[in-house]
Write an enzyme that holds these catalytic residues in place. Structure first.
Site, short mmCIF file in Angstrom:
data_model
loop_
_atom_site.label_atom_id
_atom_site.label_comp_id
_atom_site.label_asym_id
_atom_site.label_seq_id
_atom_site.Cartn_x
_atom_site.Cartn_y
_atom_site.Cartn_z
N GLU B 68 0.84 -1.06 0.09
CA GLU B 68 0.15 0.13 -0.07
C GLU B 68 0.95 1.36 0.04
O GLU B 68 0.54 2.17 -0.58
CB GLU B 68 -0.81 -0.05 1.29
CG GLU B 68 -2.22 -1.10 1.28
CD GLU B 68 -1.81 -2.45 1.49
OE1 GLU B 68 -0.64 -2.63 1.80
OE2 GLU B 68 -2.47 -3.24 1.86
N PHE B 130 -11.06 -7.96 13.62
CA PHE B 130 -9.93 -8.52 12.80
C PHE B 130 -9.61 -7.26 11.70
O PHE B 130 -10.68 -6.82 10.97
CB PHE B 130 -10.26 -9.72 11.92
CG PHE B 130 -9.25 -10.06 10.99
CD1 PHE B 130 -7.95 -10.33 11.42
CD2 PHE B 130 -9.62 -10.09 9.74
CE1 PHE B 130 -7.16 -10.83 10.47
CE2 PHE B 130 -8.54 -10.50 8.87
CZ PHE B 130 -7.26 -10.71 9.13
N GLN B 131 -8.58 -6.87 11.45
CA GLN B 131 -7.91 -5.88 10.59
C GLN B 131 -8.50 -4.53 10.93
O GLN B 131 -8.99 -3.67 10.11
CB GLN B 131 -8.19 -6.13 8.78
CG GLN B 131 -7.26 -7.40 8.91
CD GLN B 131 -7.20 -7.49 7.23
OE1 GLN B 131 -7.99 -7.39 6.50
NE2 GLN B 131 -6.18 -8.01 6.82
N LYS B 180 -17.80 -1.37 6.16
CA LYS B 180 -18.10 -2.08 5.09
C LYS B 180 -19.60 -2.16 4.83
O LYS B 180 -20.12 -2.32 3.62
CB LYS B 180 -17.54 -3.73 5.33
CG LYS B 180 -17.59 -4.61 4.35
CD LYS B 180 -16.85 -6.09 4.35
CE LYS B 180 -17.05 -6.90 3.30
NZ LYS B 180 -16.64 -8.09 3.54
N MET B 499 24.24 9.03 1.75
CA MET B 499 24.33 10.48 2.79
C MET B 499 24.52 10.12 4.12
O MET B 499 25.23 11.04 4.65
CB MET B 499 22.93 11.05 2.52
CG MET B 499 22.88 12.50 2.81
SD MET B 499 23.83 13.60 1.76
CE MET B 499 22.97 14.20 0.42
#
Lengths: 181, 604
Positions: B68, B130-131, B180, B499
Site C-alpha cells: 500500500e 480483525f483488521q 463495509k 548520505m
C-alpha cells in the site's frame, strides 16, 4: 562564537510570553475536538484551559474557548494553524481584540469543624460563593468569576481544609453588540 | 388546468428520481464524476464491495500495487506529473497503516491525494475486530483532512468534498474511511454539482491588491534582488511557471528554486542560479545571503533552505507569496506577505509591473550580476572526472544529455543520488521532477515512476535511485511488469547509504556505523527475475551505450550503475551554518572539526 540557531535548536525566545484567550467556532462534527487538541500537541503549543460546547444546535456549531500562552509570533501561528483546520469556521483572539468577558465556574470542597468552618463560610460570602452541598463536616462551594478570582479563593481555602477542586475552564465572549466573526 | 395525470407523474418522478445505489456503486460514480481514470490500490476484506464494482467495468483503470505504500507514492507520482488528484484504494487495518508513510509524504510536499480506506462494519468499530484500526485517528496528523463515513446518505457528498479539499488551497492528502456495511447499504446518490459550497473551507486564491502593490514597489527599488521559488509554483499549474518566466525576464532578476520548485524556470535560462539550500549552488546561496530584496514565491523557508536562521539573508526585505497563511512568519519574518495562489499573484505582479512601466536600477542590477558571475566562477557543482570509475555526477549528466531531447520524467529515491539528480539533471519544464522533499522518503522513486508512467504512457520515466533506497519498495517492479510500464530504474550504486556515510565522515569521525550496503542482490539477476531487463555498467567508457540501451528497451529496465564509492555530495552547508559558509568540492582536505562544531553535530 554564537550558538548555531536553527528550527531545531532555537532556544526559548527571551521575548515575553503572554496568555491569550482564543474563541474558535467549529462545525460540530465527530473528531473536531481531537483535531484542535492534536494541533496543539503535534506542534508543541500548550493549552492552559479548554472548554467546548455546542452553541448553535440547528447549525451544528460549537464554540471552543482555549487559553494558551506564548510569544506574539507563537500566538499568531496558533491562530493561523487553527484557522487552517477544515471544520473551523473562525478563530478570534479575544485578548488581542481586547474587551472580552471571561468567566469560569468552580466547585470547591472544604472539610473542617468549628472555627475553620465559620471562616470558610465568611470567606465564601465575601467572594459571593454559594453553598451547593453541606454536611456536618464539609461544604461544597460554587464560585463563578475570573480565573484569577477562583485561584485566589482556592488559595484562601487551602489552610482551612481544602479537599478538592473542580473547574470548568474559561468561557469567554467579546463585549459590545457585534457577533464574533 | 387539465386533470391529466402526466404532470403529477413527472413530479413524483422528480422526488424519487434521485438515483439510488449502494455505497460501493457510489464510490465508482464519484470517481467517474471527478474525472478519475486511474486508481492505485490493493484489495482486502473491508473493501471487497468496492472491488466487486471495479470488476468488469472499463471507465477506471485499477493498478494493483504490491504494497500500500507503493499505492500512495504511485498516486503522488501520478498527481505531481499530471496536476490531477491522485487516488488510492486500500483496505482496513494494515492496508491503511501501510499507506501512512505515503500520506505523510503527500502532506509535507502538498500533493493532492484522495485515499479511500475500507473499515470494519460500523457495529464492530471499537471492538478490536480483525483488521480494525482507528484509521481517522491514525491519519489525523498526516492528512489535510479525513472522514469516517457513518451513513451511506453522507457518502457521495463526503467523497466529492474530499476531492474539493484535496485540490483546493494548499493541496494535500485526504482520507475517506468507509465501513463495509456502508459500502453495501443503498442510498441516494448526490452529484458533484448538487453539493453545496463548503461551509468552512474556502481558501483565499486572489491576492489582496494592496499587498501586491507593496511587493512590486519593493521589487522596483531593489538593487540586489533574487527570486526564490518553490513547489507552490508547480502546484499552481503550468500557467504559474509561464508567468514566472515572463516576470523573471521582464525584471532581469536572478532566480533560484528549492528542490520542490525545479523546472518552473528552465535550467538553461539566463537568470538561473541553480538550486539553493543545503546542497544548493554557491551562487544561489550567496545571492540569497547578500540580496536586499528576496521574492519568495511558493516556498516555505524550510530548514534545508535557511540553514542557520539568525544568519539567513540578514540584510534583505522579504516578500512571501503563499496560499497558506500559516507559512507566513512561521520561521522567518517577512516584510510583505501576499496570501494567494501563485498564478493569481504572479499575474497581478506582472500586470502592475507592466502598467506602471517599472524598472529596477539598471546599474545596480548590472553590478549585482557581476557579483553573481564571480560566484558562478567558483563552479560549485564541479567534480574530479575519472576514466577509471564512473562518477555519480557524471552519470547523471550523461543521463541528461541522452534524454533531454525527449519528454522525460525523473523521479528519485532519497539520499546522495537525489541531490546529484537535482544538481546535475537540468530541468526545463514543470511537473517533470518527482522527488520526496519534505519527508525524505526512501522507496519513493519506483512507485512514483509507476504512477508517472500511468499518467504519461508514451513518455520516458526514469527513477534515479540508490542501491539502498530502491530495496525499500523493490516489490513494485512486479507492478511495472504487470502493466507493461517501461519505467527505467537507474541505480547509482556506491554500496553505501551514501548520505548517511557522508554525514558519518563529516560529523562522526568516519565511524561508518551500519551504512555499508552488505549482501546486496545482483540487480541484473533481480531485474531478470521480475521479467525486466538488467544492465550493469562500471566502466565510464561504457556508460553512454548502457544508458542508450536502457532508453531503447521497450520493457522496464534496471541499470546497476557502479559508481565511485566514497564520493561526497558538494557543495554543502553544514548544519548550523550560514549560506556563505559552504563546504565546496575543493575543500576536501579541510579540517572538519574546525568547520563543524559540536553544536552543529546535534542537528539533523
Amino acid at each position: 562564537m554564537n550558538a548555531p540557531l536553527s528550527p531545531y535548536t532555537a532556544p526559548p525566545t527571551p521575548r515575553p510570553v503572554s496568555s491569550h484567550t482564543l474563541s474558535v467556532l467549529v462545525d460540530n462534527e465527530p473528531g473536531v475536538l481531537a483535531r484542535v487538541v492534536g494541533m496543539f500537541s503535534g506542534r508543541g503549543y500548550n493549552i492552559a484551559s479548554l472548554t467546548v460546547a455546542e452553541v448553535a444546535h440547528a447549525d451544528h456549531v460549537s464554540r471552543i474557548t482555549i487559553v494558551t500562552a506564548g510569544t506574539p509570533e507563537e500566538i499568531e501561528q496558533v491562530t493561523l494553524q487553527l484557522d487552517r483546520l477544515v471544520p473551523v469556521h473562525s478563530v478570534t483572539d479575544l485578548t488581542l481584540r481586547g474587551e472580552a468577558v471571561e468567566r469560569e465556574l468552580a466547585m470547591i470542597k472544604v472539610a473542617g469543624r468549628g472555627e475553620d468552618r465559620q471562616e470558610a463560610l465568611r470567606l465564601a460570602e465575601a467572594f459571593r460563593a454559594r453553598v451547593v452541598d453541606a454536611s456536618t463536616a464539609s461544604f461544597v462551594f460554587e464560585l463563578t468569576g475570573a480565573a484569577s478570582k477562583i485561584d485566589h479563593f482556592v488559595e484562601l481555602m487551602r489552610p482551612i481544609g481544602l479537599v478538592e477542586v473542580s473547574r470548568t475552564g474559561v468561557a469567554a465572549i467579546a463585549r459590545g453588540p457585534e457577533k464574533t466573526p | 388546468m387539465s386533470a391529466s395525470p402526466i404532470p403529477a407523474a413527472q413530479g413524483a418522478k422528480q422526488v424519487t428520481g434521485a438515483p439510488q445505489m449502494t455505497g460501493a456503486q457510489m464510490v465508482l460514480q464519484v470517481l467517474r464524476e471527478q474525472g478519475v481514470t486511474t486508481l492505485f490500490g490493493y484489495p482486502g476484506g473491508a473493501v471487497l464491495p468496492i472491488y466487486d464494482q471495479l470488476y468488469g467495468q472499463g471507465d477506471i483503470r485499477h493498478v494493483l500495487v504490491r504494497h500500500e505504500q507503493g499505492a500512495a507514492h504511485a498516486a503522488e507520482g501520478y498527481a505531481r506529473s499530471s496536476g490531477k488528484v491522485g487516488v488510492l484504494l486500500v483496505t482496513s487495518g494494515p492496508g491503511a497503516t501501510n499507506a501512512v508513510t505515503g500520506l505523510t509524504d503527500a502532506l509535507l510536499d502538498s500533493i493532492p491525494l484522495v485515499c479511500i480506506t475500507g473499515q470494519v462494519p460500523s457495529h464492530l468499530i471499537g471492538s478490536d475486530a480483525f483488521q480494525e484500526c482507528d484509521t481517522v485517528g491514525i491519519t489525523r496528523h498526516c492528512t489535510k483532512h479525513n472522514y469516517l463515513v457513518r451513513s451511506v446518505e453522507d457518502l457521495a457528498r463526503t467523497l466529492h468534498e474530499a476531492f474539493y479539499v484535496a485540490a483546493s488551497g494548499r493541496p494535500g492528502p485526504v482520507v475517506v474511511d468507509i465501513p463495509k456495511d456502508v459500502q453495501f447499504a443503498r442510498g441516494t446518490y448526490v452529484t458533484k454539482r448538487s453539493v453545496p459550497e463548503h461551509k468552512t473551507y474556502r481558501p483565499r486564491v486572489e491576492p489582496e491588491i494592496a499587498r501586491v502593490e507593496q511587493a512590486v514597489a519593493l521589487m522596483a527599488q531593489a538593487r540586489r534582488p533574487v527570486f526564490y521559488t518553490g513547489g507552490g509554483v508547480i502546484n499552481s499549474g503550468p500557467e504559474a511557471s509561464k508567468l514566472l518566466r515572463e516576470l523573471v525576464q521582464l525584471t532581469g532578476f536572478p532566480i533560484t528554486s528549492t528542490l520542490m520548485g525545479l523546472g518552473s524556470y528552465p535550467a538553461s535560462g539566463p537568470a538561473w542560479l541553480g538550486m539553493l539550500g543545503m546542497h544548493g549552488t554557491y551562487e544561489a546561496n550567496h545571492a540569497m545571503h547578500d540580496c536586499d530584496v528576496m521574492i519568495n514565491i511558493g516556498a516555505r523557508f524550510d530548514d534545508r533552505i535557511t540553514g542557520r536562521l539568525d544568519a539567513f539573508s540578514p540584510d534583505s526585505a522579504k516578500i512571501h507569496v503563499d496560499i497558506d497563511p500559516t507559512s507566513i512568519n512561521k520561521t522567518v519574518r517577512v516584510a510583505v506577505p501576499v496570501i494567494g495562489d501563485c498564478t493569481e499573484v504572479l499575474r497581478a505582479m506582472l500586470d502592475l509591473w507592466k502598467a506602471r512601466d517599472l524598472k529596477a536600477d539598471a546599474s545596480a542590477l548590472a553590478e549585482w550580476w557581476r557579483a553573481i558571475d564571480k560566484w558562478r566562477g567558483r563552479k560549485s557543482l564541479s567534480f574530479r572526472p575519472s576514466t577509471e570509475v564512473i562518477k555519480p555526477q557524471h552519470a547523471v549528466r550523461r543521463l541528461h544529455a541522452l534524454t533531454k531531447h525527449r519528454e522525460t520524467y525523473i523521479t528519485t529515491e532519497v539520499g546522495q543520488h537525489q541531490m546529484w539528480a537535482a544538481q546535475h539533471y537540468d530541468f526545463e519544464e514543470p511537473n517533470r521532477w518527482m522527488t520526496s522533499g519534505g519527508l525524505g522518503t526512501m522507496g519513493y522513486g519506483l512507485p512514483a515512476a509507476i504512477g508517472t508512467q500511468m499518467a504519461h504512457p508514451d513518455a520516458l520515466v526514469i527513477d534515479i535511485a540508490g542501491e539502498g533506497s530502491i530495496l525499500m519498495n523493490m516489490q513494485e517492479m512486479s507492478t511495472a511488469l504487470q502493466y507493461r510500464l517501461p519505467v527505467k530504474v537507474f541505480i547509482l550504486n556506491n554500496e553505501y547509504l551514501g548520505m548517511v556515510r557522508q554525514w558519518q565522515e563529516l560529523l562522526h569521525g568516519k565511524r561508518y556505523s551500519e551504512s555499508y550496503s552488505h549482501s546486496l542482490p545482483d540487480f541484473v539477476k533481480l531485474a531478470d527475475a521480475y521479467g525486466a531487463l538488467g544492465l550493469r555498467v562500471s566502466d565510464p567508457a561504457d556508460l553512454d551505450a548502457t544508458i542508450q540501451a536502457m532508453i531503447d528497451e521497450p520493457r522496464a529496465v534496471i541499470v546497476d550503475c557502479v559508481v565511485s564509492k566514497e564520493e561526497n555530495c558538494y557543495p554543502m552547508i553544514p548544519s548550523g551554518k550560514a549560506h556563505n559558509e559552504m563546504l565546496m568540492p575543493d575543500d576536501w582536505d579541510v579540517d572538519l572539526d574546525r568547520v563543524v562544531d559540536a553544536k552543529g553535530r546535534e542537528l539533523v
